[in-house]
Design a protein around this motif. Structure first.
Motif, PDB file in Angstrom:
ATOM      1  N   ARG A  53      10.332   6.362   1.032  1.00 37.40           N
ATOM      2  CA  ARG A  53      11.526   7.166   1.281  1.00 37.40           C
ATOM      3  C   ARG A  53      12.513   6.415   2.157  1.00 37.40           C
ATOM      4  NH1 ARG A  53      13.988   8.960   5.230  1.00 37.40           N
ATOM      5  NH2 ARG A  53      12.221   8.496   6.554  1.00 37.40           N
ATOM      6  N   ALA A  54      12.018   5.779   3.206  1.00 40.83           N
ATOM      7  CA  ALA A  54      12.874   5.013   4.108  1.00 40.83           C
ATOM      8  C   ALA A  54      13.530   3.844   3.375  1.00 40.83           C
ATOM      9  CB  ALA A  54      12.062   4.511   5.303  1.00 40.83           C
TER      10      ALA A  54
ATOM     11  N   GLY B  56      -3.128  10.505  -0.306  1.00 39.39           N
ATOM     12  CA  GLY B  56      -2.700  11.041   0.984  1.00 39.39           C
ATOM     13  C   GLY B  56      -1.205  11.273   1.093  1.00 39.39           C
ATOM     14  N   ARG B  57      -0.550  11.516  -0.033  1.00 41.92           N
ATOM     15  CA  ARG B  57       0.905  11.661  -0.032  1.00 41.92           C
ATOM     16  C   ARG B  57       1.360  12.863   0.780  1.00 41.92           C
ATOM     17  NH1 ARG B  57       0.305   8.132  -2.078  1.00 41.92           N
ATOM     18  NH2 ARG B  57       0.486   8.144  -4.299  1.00 41.92           N
ATOM     19  N   GLU B  58       2.427  12.674   1.541  1.00 38.83           N
ATOM     20  CA  GLU B  58       3.094  13.737   2.281  1.00 38.83           C
ATOM     21  C   GLU B  58       4.454  14.048   1.666  1.00 38.83           C
ATOM     22  OE1 GLU B  58       3.223  12.380   6.331  1.00 38.83           O
ATOM     23  OE2 GLU B  58       1.042  12.378   6.506  1.00 38.83           O
ATOM     24  N   LEU B  59       4.912  13.198   0.777  1.00 41.19           N
ATOM     25  CA  LEU B  59       6.182  13.368   0.080  1.00 41.19           C
ATOM     26  C   LEU B  59       5.932  13.199  -1.419  1.00 41.19           C
ATOM     27  CD1 LEU B  59       8.453  11.183   2.401  1.00 41.19           C
ATOM     28  CD2 LEU B  59       8.270  13.670   2.380  1.00 41.19           C
ATOM     29  N   PRO B  60       6.773  13.799  -2.258  1.00 40.37           N
ATOM     30  CA  PRO B  60       6.551  13.699  -3.708  1.00 40.37           C
ATOM     31  C   PRO B  60       7.008  12.361  -4.267  1.00 40.37           C
ATOM     32  CG  PRO B  60       8.483  15.022  -3.263  1.00 40.37           C
ATOM     33  CD  PRO B  60       7.884  14.683  -1.926  1.00 40.37           C
TER      34      PRO B  60
ATOM     35  N   VAL C 264       0.845  -1.190   0.000  1.00 38.96           N
ATOM     36  CA  VAL C 264       0.000   0.000   0.000  1.00 38.96           C
ATOM     37  C   VAL C 264       0.886   1.247   0.000  1.00 38.96           C
ATOM     38  CG1 VAL C 264      -1.788   1.289   1.241  1.00 38.96           C
ATOM     39  CG2 VAL C 264      -1.813  -1.219   1.273  1.00 38.96           C
ATOM     40  N   LEU C 265       0.664   2.102  -0.962  1.00 35.61           N
ATOM     41  CA  LEU C 265       1.346   3.393  -1.020  1.00 35.61           C
ATOM     42  C   LEU C 265       0.417   4.424  -0.410  1.00 35.61           C
ATOM     43  CD1 LEU C 265       3.660   5.226  -1.935  1.00 35.61           C
ATOM     44  CD2 LEU C 265       2.592   5.289  -4.200  1.00 35.61           C
ATOM     45  N   TYR C 266       0.913   5.112   0.624  1.00 41.01           N
ATOM     46  CA  TYR C 266       0.072   6.096   1.311  1.00 41.01           C
ATOM     47  C   TYR C 266       0.823   7.424   1.392  1.00 41.01           C
ATOM     48  CZ  TYR C 266      -2.936   8.022   5.063  1.00 41.01           C
ATOM     49  OH  TYR C 266      -3.762   8.804   5.837  1.00 41.01           O
ATOM     50  N   THR C 267       1.511   7.715   2.475  1.00 35.46           N
ATOM     51  CA  THR C 267       2.164   9.012   2.653  1.00 35.46           C
ATOM     52  C   THR C 267       3.448   9.144   1.841  1.00 35.46           C
ATOM     53  OG1 THR C 267       3.453   8.280   4.557  1.00 35.46           O
ATOM     54  CG2 THR C 267       1.251   9.230   4.995  1.00 35.46           C
ATOM     55  N   GLY C 268       4.080   8.021   1.522  1.00 38.09           N
ATOM     56  CA  GLY C 268       5.358   8.033   0.823  1.00 38.09           C
ATOM     57  C   GLY C 268       6.540   7.881   1.761  1.00 38.09           C
ATOM     58  N   ARG C 269       6.296   7.912   3.056  1.00 37.46           N
ATOM     59  CA  ARG C 269       7.389   7.843   4.035  1.00 37.46           C
ATOM     60  C   ARG C 269       8.060   6.470   4.083  1.00 37.46           C
ATOM     61  NH1 ARG C 269       7.873  12.419   6.639  1.00 37.46           N
ATOM     62  NH2 ARG C 269       6.160  13.900   6.551  1.00 37.46           N
ATOM     63  N   THR C 270       7.296   5.412   3.909  1.00 38.57           N
ATOM     64  CA  THR C 270       7.890   4.069   3.871  1.00 38.57           C
ATOM     65  C   THR C 270       8.774   3.927   2.635  1.00 38.57           C
ATOM     66  OG1 THR C 270       6.050   3.103   5.092  1.00 38.57           O
ATOM     67  CG2 THR C 270       7.377   1.600   3.764  1.00 38.57           C
TER      68      THR C 270
END
Length: 143
Positions: free
Chosen positions: A79-80, A104-108, A71-77
């Motif tokens: 990025r990590a 719901g992305r928080e990162l591009p 699942v792609l959500y905020t993008g933080r996983t």
């Protein structure tokens, strides 16, 4: 691609990566990654009890890597996971595949390949489960 590899993000992405590697005959170029220590909320949330070791049994330098998540959500996983991959070397290219993009992305960050897109409220999450026979199911859970 001669130097292609598949890396799944624990846990659902790793399950999907296993299936993709089998279908694409890339079992020898399959890895898995646990981003627990690389998350920007690690200090806040602490360590989850189901942390697994990262396994990258191939040379990352110069490889084309298909990073797989459920699942792609905020993008933080994502990025990590990219940060951790670079600890193993410098890939030529990283592409992202996700089973579901829930927005719901928080990162591009955007997936190169996605099977489905759905909208969920912030207080819900999608959980991928794998049955003993290898079949997958997605359920919506309260967070």
């Amino acid at each position: 691609v001669d130097n292609a590899a598949i890396v799944g993000i624990h846990s659902g992405g790793a399950w999907l990566a296993e299936r993709l590697a089998t279908e694409l005959q890339l079992e020898q170029r399959l890895g898995s990654i646990d981003v627990s220590f690389y998350r920007d909320d690690y200090a806040e949330k602490g360590l989850r009890p189901e942390v697994r070791p990262t396994q990258i049994p191939f040379q990352v330098d110069g490889a084309t890597i298909l990073l797989v998540d459920d699942v792609l959500y905020t993008g933080r996983t994502t990025r990590a996971a990219i940060n951790e991959l670079f600890d193993y070397g410098r890939p030529a290219k990283i592409m992202l595949a996700a089973l579901v993009d829930r927005g719901g992305r928080e990162l591009p960050i955007a997936a190169d390949f996605v099977a489905d897109t759905i909208a969920l409220p912030a207080n819900r999450s999608l959980v991928l489960q794998r049955a003993d026979d290898g079949r997958f199911s997605l359920t919506v859970a309260h967070t």
